[in-house]
Structures are given as C-alpha cells and as structure tokens.
Write a protein that holds these residues in place. Structure first.
Motif, PDB file in Angstrom:
ATOM      1  N   SER A  86      14.196  10.302  66.579  1.00 49.76           N
ATOM      2  CA  SER A  86      15.140   9.214  66.353  1.00 49.76           C
ATOM      3  C   SER A  86      15.330   8.394  67.650  1.00 49.76           C
ATOM      4  CB  SER A  86      16.471   9.787  65.846  1.00 49.76           C
ATOM      5  OG  SER A  86      17.359   8.756  65.484  1.00 49.76           O
ATOM      6  N   ASP A  87      16.570   8.083  67.991  1.00 45.74           N
ATOM      7  CA  ASP A  87      16.843   7.338  69.235  1.00 45.74           C
ATOM      8  C   ASP A  87      17.516   8.249  70.264  1.00 45.74           C
ATOM      9  OD1 ASP A  87      19.237   7.708  67.957  1.00 45.74           O
ATOM     10  OD2 ASP A  87      19.967   5.656  68.244  1.00 45.74           O
ATOM     11  N   ALA A  88      17.162   9.552  70.226  1.00 47.22           N
ATOM     12  CA  ALA A  88      17.818  10.534  71.100  1.00 47.22           C
ATOM     13  C   ALA A  88      17.660  10.193  72.572  1.00 47.22           C
ATOM     14  CB  ALA A  88      17.279  11.936  70.822  1.00 47.22           C
ATOM     15  N   ALA A  89      16.483   9.709  72.969  1.00 46.52           N
ATOM     16  CA  ALA A  89      16.247   9.391  74.379  1.00 46.52           C
ATOM     17  C   ALA A  89      17.188   8.268  74.833  1.00 46.52           C
ATOM     18  CB  ALA A  89      14.796   8.991  74.602  1.00 46.52           C
ATOM     19  N   GLU A  90      17.337   7.235  74.000  1.00 50.25           N
ATOM     20  CA  GLU A  90      18.230   6.115  74.348  1.00 50.25           C
ATOM     21  C   GLU A  90      19.684   6.568  74.353  1.00 50.25           C
ATOM     22  OE1 GLU A  90      15.872   6.006  72.050  1.00 50.25           O
ATOM     23  OE2 GLU A  90      14.429   4.543  72.833  1.00 50.25           O
ATOM     24  N   ARG A  91      20.033   7.409  73.385  1.00 48.75           N
ATOM     25  CA  ARG A  91      21.411   7.909  73.292  1.00 48.75           C
ATOM     26  C   ARG A  91      21.755   8.796  74.496  1.00 48.75           C
ATOM     27  NH1 ARG A  91      25.134   5.906  69.563  1.00 48.75           N
ATOM     28  NH2 ARG A  91      24.123   5.509  67.564  1.00 48.75           N
ATOM     29  N   LYS A  92      20.770   9.542  74.977  1.00 51.57           N
ATOM     30  CA  LYS A  92      20.971  10.381  76.152  1.00 51.57           C
ATOM     31  C   LYS A  92      21.356   9.511  77.355  1.00 51.57           C
ATOM     32  CE  LYS A  92      18.331  13.259  79.388  1.00 51.57           C
ATOM     33  NZ  LYS A  92      17.004  13.843  79.709  1.00 51.57           N
ATOM     34  N   GLU A  93      20.625   8.424  77.542  1.00 55.68           N
ATOM     35  CA  GLU A  93      20.922   7.503  78.642  1.00 55.68           C
ATOM     36  C   GLU A  93      22.275   6.821  78.440  1.00 55.68           C
ATOM     37  OE1 GLU A  93      19.232   7.391  81.478  1.00 55.68           O
ATOM     38  OE2 GLU A  93      18.095   9.008  80.529  1.00 55.68           O
ATOM     39  N   GLU A  94      22.605   6.539  77.189  1.00 62.41           N
ATOM     40  CA  GLU A  94      23.897   5.919  76.878  1.00 62.41           C
ATOM     41  C   GLU A  94      25.046   6.855  77.272  1.00 62.41           C
ATOM     42  OE1 GLU A  94      26.499   4.690  72.896  1.00 62.41           O
ATOM     43  OE2 GLU A  94      24.313   4.825  72.740  1.00 62.41           O
ATOM     44  N   ALA A  95      24.907   8.130  76.932  1.00 64.78           N
ATOM     45  CA  ALA A  95      25.940   9.120  77.275  1.00 64.78           C
ATOM     46  C   ALA A  95      26.074   9.256  78.790  1.00 64.78           C
ATOM     47  CB  ALA A  95      25.598  10.474  76.656  1.00 64.78           C
ATOM     48  N   LEU A  96      24.933   9.238  79.476  1.00 66.24           N
ATOM     49  CA  LEU A  96      24.949   9.368  80.931  1.00 66.24           C
ATOM     50  C   LEU A  96      25.640   8.168  81.574  1.00 66.24           C
ATOM     51  CD1 LEU A  96      24.060  10.927  83.453  1.00 66.24           C
ATOM     52  CD2 LEU A  96      21.867   9.716  83.340  1.00 66.24           C
ATOM     53  N   ALA A  97      25.302   6.977  81.103  1.00 65.71           N
ATOM     54  CA  ALA A  97      25.888   5.753  81.667  1.00 65.71           C
ATOM     55  C   ALA A  97      27.394   5.705  81.411  1.00 65.71           C
ATOM     56  CB  ALA A  97      25.204   4.527  81.077  1.00 65.71           C
ATOM     57  N   ALA A  98      27.807   6.119  80.216  1.00 63.47           N
ATOM     58  CA  ALA A  98      29.232   6.052  79.856  1.00 63.47           C
ATOM     59  C   ALA A  98      30.056   7.086  80.620  1.00 63.47           C
ATOM     60  CB  ALA A  98      29.393   6.260  78.353  1.00 63.47           C
ATOM     61  N   GLY A  99      29.439   8.210  80.953  1.00 61.69           N
ATOM     62  CA  GLY A  99      30.188   9.296  81.592  1.00 61.69           C
ATOM     63  C   GLY A  99      30.089   9.339  83.101  1.00 61.69           C
ATOM     64  N   ARG A 100      29.281   8.448  83.668  1.00 64.30           N
ATOM     65  CA  ARG A 100      29.108   8.489  85.127  1.00 64.30           C
ATOM     66  C   ARG A 100      30.450   8.382  85.843  1.00 64.30           C
ATOM     67  NH1 ARG A 100      23.666   5.828  85.024  1.00 64.30           N
ATOM     68  NH2 ARG A 100      22.264   7.483  85.701  1.00 64.30           N
ATOM     69  N   TYR A 101      30.608   9.237  86.849  1.00 72.72           N
ATOM     70  CA  TYR A 101      31.876   9.323  87.565  1.00 72.72           C
ATOM     71  C   TYR A 101      31.617   9.003  89.031  1.00 72.72           C
ATOM     72  CZ  TYR A 101      36.668  10.984  88.196  1.00 72.72           C
ATOM     73  OH  TYR A 101      38.019  11.065  88.438  1.00 72.72           O
ATOM     74  N   THR A 102      32.049   7.821  89.429  1.00 73.86           N
ATOM     75  CA  THR A 102      31.782   7.350  90.787  1.00 73.86           C
ATOM     76  C   THR A 102      32.908   7.756  91.731  1.00 73.86           C
ATOM     77  OG1 THR A 102      30.568   5.461  89.899  1.00 73.86           O
ATOM     78  CG2 THR A 102      31.259   5.326  92.193  1.00 73.86           C
ATOM     79  N   VAL A 103      32.526   8.390  92.821  1.00 76.30           N
ATOM     80  CA  VAL A 103      33.494   8.824  93.837  1.00 76.30           C
ATOM     81  C   VAL A 103      33.204   8.075  95.138  1.00 76.30           C
ATOM     82  CG1 VAL A 103      34.348  10.769  95.207  1.00 76.30           C
ATOM     83  CG2 VAL A 103      33.731  11.113  92.803  1.00 76.30           C
TER      84      VAL A 103
END
Length: 335
Positions: A86-103
């Motif tokens: 499916s679009d799992a690879a794109e969704r994986k990147e989407e989850a990573l981008a949305a959850g990134r925590y910048t310190v």
C-alpha cells in the motif's frame, strides 16, 4: 503427492481464515505452507498480506490518534516485510515528520571553579544527542542557536524565560535544553611510598663429595620501594528541559558522576627478574605467584591521569546520562 494434498488442505483452511479477517491464524498457516513446499501457489504473498494488513491498520489508527512513534514503528514493520505494501512507506515518513521533536541546546552555564568545563560538556552533549538513534529527536546545534540570537540582537546569557520561548518558536523547537555545571573538582592524594624488605634469588656454586660442581639456590635480603597515589574527579550538573509549547519544565534533574584513578608500582635497583617478597614473619616467599605480583608492580605505570583527562572522562559520563534522560523524556512526549 500426499504431501501436496496435505498442503492444499492447509491452504484452503488458511484462505478461509483470511476471508474472516483472522490474520494471525492465516499467517501461521501460510508460513507453514511456505516452509513445507516453498513456492506453493501464492502462499508467500498471502503470508505477507496476513502480516502487513493488521499491522498497517493498527499503524493508521495510531497515526490518527497522534501516536506517532507507535505509527512509525508499525509502518516500519510493514515496510520491512513488504516494501511495496500500500502506501506504508509514505505513511512511515508522514509519522516521522509529524512526530519529530526538535530540541534547542543552550550553552551550559558554569557555576564551578574550573574554567571552560561548561563549554566542554556542551560540546559532548551536542555530539551525543546528534548521534542518538531515536529517529524523532532533532537537535538545533549551538551555532545555529547563537546565529538566531545575533539576528535578534539578543545575548544568550541574559535571556529571560519569555525570550527563550520566543527563540524556541523561531527555531521551530519544541523544547529547550539548558543547565549549569554546579561543581567540578579533582583531588589527588600525596605521592606515598613504603620501603619494603624482600629477597633476591641467586645461585651459589658448590662441589659435592665426588668433586662435581653443582648450584644451590639461595636468597639474599634486599630492599625495594613501593609507591602509591590516587586521584578522584567529580561533577554535578543541574539539567532543565523546558517545553517551548507550554513553558512547562519537562525535566529538572541533578546529575552526578565521578571517576578515579590510582597507581601502585615499585622501584628496585637490583635484578628485578630475581626479586621475591617476604612473608609476614620475614622469611622469603619464593612462590611463583608472589614473584609475578612484584613483576607486575614493577611494570605498572607510575603516572596518574592528568586533571584534564579526568575532567574529560566525567564530562563524557555526564553527557551520556543527559542523553539517556532526554531520550527517556522524548519517549514520553512522542508515543
């Protein structure tokens, strides 16, 4: 064949489970088929589907619930099993981008008597956090932070908490890491020595009753000197991780560490290869173990690690503990 007939029967049962969305049972049976008869019909691809479909659905649910780490790990499992599912690879990147925590890393303050230790520690913490294996952790390095401060004509040391929040917002940071080295000390004991009594082995030539020469092992009393010294370094650091979104203190910890070094060696002016220690009663201890112990002391280093090396070691230790604390907080913040 009988084997193929048995496998065909399993395939029908597995397909039935799949139609009922009983993915776990289907997966087990399809994988049994592929182990019994590799390449049997489309069992391998159906096994992949039975694994990927529920994992994908769970990851989608996690993503919808803003559980970005769970979603990322779920999509990762899917992609590892079937890169094209499916679009799992794109969704994986989407989850990573949305959850990134910048310190954003502030340069630490120094409340100790040792100069520049805060700069050294800041550098090690930056290195450790930059090398973190947590995919969600993003670090704004001190150079970038100081550039923003210069652009805003702000002084790093004089920032108010409100200004810190503003800087965090400009950097896109979700948290700011700051702290103070409260103590850093290195203490070294005096260089002590003990004069010891030992024995040096030698051979004395003798002549027996038949006039033949032979050698007798003997020991002469000698003196040697053992030297001792030790040093200990310790550091305390007050850490504070502040949320840029709410201003709340996410973590406030005092982190302590210490490191020690010691030397023990001996000096002897005679033949060290023949030196033996004395028993408590003063007699020679001629065992090979006792001799080896003295040889080890003779070959031991005679200089302690210098202060800079000791401070370097405890700075690295503190940096590792800070990294663990930040990674622990991040797992709470990004689930």
């Amino acid at each position: 064949t009988v084997k193929n007939a048995h496998v065909e029967e399993i395939y029908i049962i597995a397909t039935s489970h799949l139609e009922k969305l009983d993915y776990s049972q289907a997966l087990g049976l399809f994988e049994e088929i592929t182990s019994l008869v590799p390449g049997f019909r489309d069992a391998a691809s159906l096994a992949d589907y039975s694994f990927c479909k529920p994992a994908y659905d769970n990851a989608i649910t996690a993503l919808d619930n803003k559980l970005f780490r769970s979603a990322y790990e779920g999509f990762s499992d899917v992609v590892n099993r079937d890169p094209l599912f499916s679009d799992a690879a794109e969704r994986k990147e989407e989850a990573l981008a949305a959850g990134r925590y910048t310190v954003a890393l502030m340069t630490f303050k120094n409340g100790s008597n040792r100069s520049n230790v805060n700069t050294k520690l800041s550098s090690y913490v930056e290195q450790n956090l930059m090398a973190s294996t947590d995919p969600f952790l993003v670090i704004v390095d001190r150079e970038s932070l100081e550039m923003i401060l210069q652009e805003q004509q702000l002084d790093l040391s004089g920032l108010t908490s409100g200004a810190e929040l503003e800087i965090g917002s400009l950097l896109g940071a979700k948290a700011i890491l700051k702290g103070t080295v409260t103590t850093c000390s290195v203490s070294t004991t005096p260089h002590r020595h003990d004069n010891k009594r030992g024995y040096e082995q030698y051979r004395e030539e003798k002549v027996n009753s038949e006039g033949k020469k032979y050698y007798e092992t003997k020991y002469r009393s000698v003196g040697y000197t053992e030297y001792y010294q030790s040093t200990e370094a310790s550091m305390s650091f007050n850490l504070k991780l502040v949320s840029m979104e709410t201003g709340a203190v996410l973590s406030s910890e005092t982190i302590n560490t210490n490191s020690s070094d010691n030397i023990r060696y001996l000096k002897y002016a005679g033949n060290i290869g023949k030196l033996y220690p004395a028993h408590l009663n003063g007699s020679v201890n001629s065992s090979s173990h006792a001799h080896s112990s003295l040889m080890q002391l003779w070959g031991s280093r005679s200089s302690l690690k210098n202060d800079n090396i000791m401070v370097d070691e405890i700075s690295k230790s503190i940096a590792t503990k800070i990294q663990r604390e930040i990674e622990s907080i991040l797992k709470e913040q990004v689930q």
